[in-house]
Design a protein around this motif. Structure first.
Motif, PDB file in Angstrom:
ATOM      1  N   THR A  67      31.795 -97.946 -22.710  1.00  0.00           N
ATOM      2  CA  THR A  67      31.278 -96.877 -22.332  1.00  0.00           C
ATOM      3  C   THR A  67      29.841 -97.107 -21.645  1.00  0.00           C
ATOM      4  O   THR A  67      28.993 -97.810 -22.280  1.00  0.00           O
ATOM      5  N   ILE A  68      29.491 -96.470 -20.609  1.00  0.00           N
ATOM      6  CA  ILE A  68      28.288 -96.554 -19.899  1.00  0.00           C
ATOM      7  C   ILE A  68      27.517 -95.354 -20.209  1.00  0.00           C
ATOM      8  O   ILE A  68      28.030 -94.300 -20.120  1.00  0.00           O
ATOM      9  N   SER A  69      26.244 -95.685 -20.389  1.00  0.00           N
ATOM     10  CA  SER A  69      25.431 -94.504 -20.605  1.00  0.00           C
ATOM     11  C   SER A  69      23.810 -94.642 -20.096  1.00  0.00           C
ATOM     12  O   SER A  69      23.706 -95.805 -19.574  1.00  0.00           O
ATOM     13  N   ASP A  71      19.692 -93.411 -20.329  1.00  0.00           N
ATOM     14  CA  ASP A  71      18.543 -92.929 -20.796  1.00  0.00           C
ATOM     15  C   ASP A  71      17.582 -92.665 -19.803  1.00  0.00           C
ATOM     16  O   ASP A  71      16.911 -93.747 -19.462  1.00  0.00           O
ATOM     17  N   ASN A  72      17.301 -91.528 -19.130  1.00  0.00           N
ATOM     18  CA  ASN A  72      16.338 -91.445 -17.817  1.00  0.00           C
ATOM     19  C   ASN A  72      15.054 -91.504 -18.311  1.00  0.00           C
ATOM     20  O   ASN A  72      14.324 -91.953 -17.699  1.00  0.00           O
ATOM     21  N   ALA A  73      14.650 -90.990 -19.553  1.00  0.00           N
ATOM     22  CA  ALA A  73      13.391 -91.013 -19.960  1.00  0.00           C
ATOM     23  C   ALA A  73      12.858 -92.683 -20.396  1.00  0.00           C
ATOM     24  O   ALA A  73      11.741 -92.844 -20.323  1.00  0.00           O
ATOM     25  N   LYS A  74      13.879 -93.487 -20.486  1.00  0.00           N
ATOM     26  CA  LYS A  74      13.653 -94.943 -20.963  1.00  0.00           C
ATOM     27  C   LYS A  74      13.720 -95.767 -19.704  1.00  0.00           C
ATOM     28  O   LYS A  74      13.453 -96.977 -19.798  1.00  0.00           O
ATOM     29  N   ASN A  75      14.171 -95.079 -18.622  1.00  0.00           N
ATOM     30  CA  ASN A  75      14.735 -95.760 -17.309  1.00  0.00           C
ATOM     31  C   ASN A  75      15.735 -96.992 -17.843  1.00  0.00           C
ATOM     32  O   ASN A  75      15.337 -98.017 -17.276  1.00  0.00           O
ATOM     33  N   THR A  76      16.581 -96.595 -18.470  1.00  0.00           N
ATOM     34  CA  THR A  76      17.608 -97.790 -19.189  1.00  0.00           C
ATOM     35  C   THR A  76      18.843 -97.098 -19.034  1.00  0.00           C
ATOM     36  O   THR A  76      19.270 -95.951 -19.210  1.00  0.00           O
ATOM     37  N   VAL A  77      19.854 -98.034 -18.870  1.00  0.00           N
ATOM     38  CA  VAL A  77      21.236 -97.877 -18.862  1.00  0.00           C
ATOM     39  C   VAL A  77      21.768 -99.046 -19.906  1.00  0.00           C
ATOM     40  O   VAL A  77      21.421 -99.867 -19.923  1.00  0.00           O
ATOM     41  N   TYR A  78      22.813 -98.239 -20.227  1.00  0.00           N
ATOM     42  CA  TYR A  78      23.548 -99.109 -21.438  1.00  0.00           C
ATOM     43  C   TYR A  78      25.114 -99.468 -21.076  1.00  0.00           C
ATOM     44  O   TYR A  78      25.705 -98.446 -20.515  1.00  0.00           O
ATOM     45  N   LEU A  79      25.582-100.388 -21.559  1.00  0.00           N
ATOM     46  CA  LEU A  79      26.973-100.493 -21.746  1.00  0.00           C
ATOM     47  C   LEU A  79      27.356-101.114 -23.309  1.00  0.00           C
ATOM     48  O   LEU A  79      27.276-102.033 -23.540  1.00  0.00           O
ATOM     49  N   GLN A  80      28.225-100.037 -23.754  1.00  0.00           N
ATOM     50  CA  GLN A  80      28.776-100.389 -25.261  1.00  0.00           C
ATOM     51  C   GLN A  80      29.933-101.087 -24.963  1.00  0.00           C
ATOM     52  O   GLN A  80      31.103-100.143 -24.320  1.00  0.00           O
ATOM     53  N   MET A  81      30.135-102.129 -25.180  1.00  0.00           N
ATOM     54  CA  MET A  81      31.560-102.902 -25.374  1.00  0.00           C
ATOM     55  C   MET A  81      32.281-103.022 -26.530  1.00  0.00           C
ATOM     56  O   MET A  81      31.697-103.633 -27.465  1.00  0.00           O
ATOM     57  N   ASN A  82      33.595-102.365 -26.824  1.00  0.00           N
ATOM     58  CA  ASN A  82      34.252-102.428 -28.058  1.00  0.00           C
ATOM     59  C   ASN A  82      35.546-102.804 -27.822  1.00  0.00           C
ATOM     60  O   ASN A  82      35.719-103.314 -26.551  1.00  0.00           O
ATOM     61  N   SER A  83      35.967-103.455 -28.998  1.00  0.00           N
ATOM     62  CA  SER A  83      37.340-104.134 -28.745  1.00  0.00           C
ATOM     63  C   SER A  83      37.401-105.230 -27.702  1.00  0.00           C
ATOM     64  O   SER A  83      38.206-105.204 -26.833  1.00  0.00           O
TER      65      SER A  83
END
Length: 121
Positions: A67-69, A71-83
């Motif tokens: 799952t990619i998401s 946070d514009n307030a933190k100028n950060t993008v995340y990649l949650q990797m499961n399984s």
């Protein structure tokens, strides 16, 4: 523009990791952000992307597990990797694009340094 990726590491198959990519130096909210990966001996491949408005794109190989998401307030993008699977082992890089083609690495303008993800089977 500078991109700093973090969060990689060693994990067992079936486990999870969350990658982060911090963006500095330019207004963040109007641009696509993507994650690509490159395994040893293979070409770089698209993993996931998110548009400035929050639309998401995934490769078939990670759909339903990653799952990619952003946070514009933190100028950060995340990649949650499961399984996670052994075949997810690669160097993961984040990138920023001003264009509307999220799947193609050539359309990205700035790249982070990459973070190693190793999944043991």
């Amino acid at each position: 523009v500078q991109l700093q990726a973090s969060g990689g590491g060693l994990v067992q198959a079936g486990g999870s990791l969350r990658l982060s990519c911090a963006v500095s130096g330019r207004t963040f909210s109007s641009y696509h952000m993507g994650w690509f990966r490159q395994a040893r001996g293979k070409e770089r491949e698209f993993v996931a992307a998110i548009s400035w408005s929050g639309g998401t794109y995934y490769s078939d190989s990670v759909k339903g597990r990653f799952t990619i998401s952003r946070d514009n307030a933190k100028n950060t993008v995340y990649l949650q990797m499961n399984s996670l699977k052994a075949e997810d082992t690669a160097v993961y890089s984040c990138a920023l694009s001003y264009s509307g083609s999220p799947y193609y690495s050539a359309r990205y303008d700035y790249w982070g340094q990459g973070t190693q993800v190793t999944v043991s089977s």
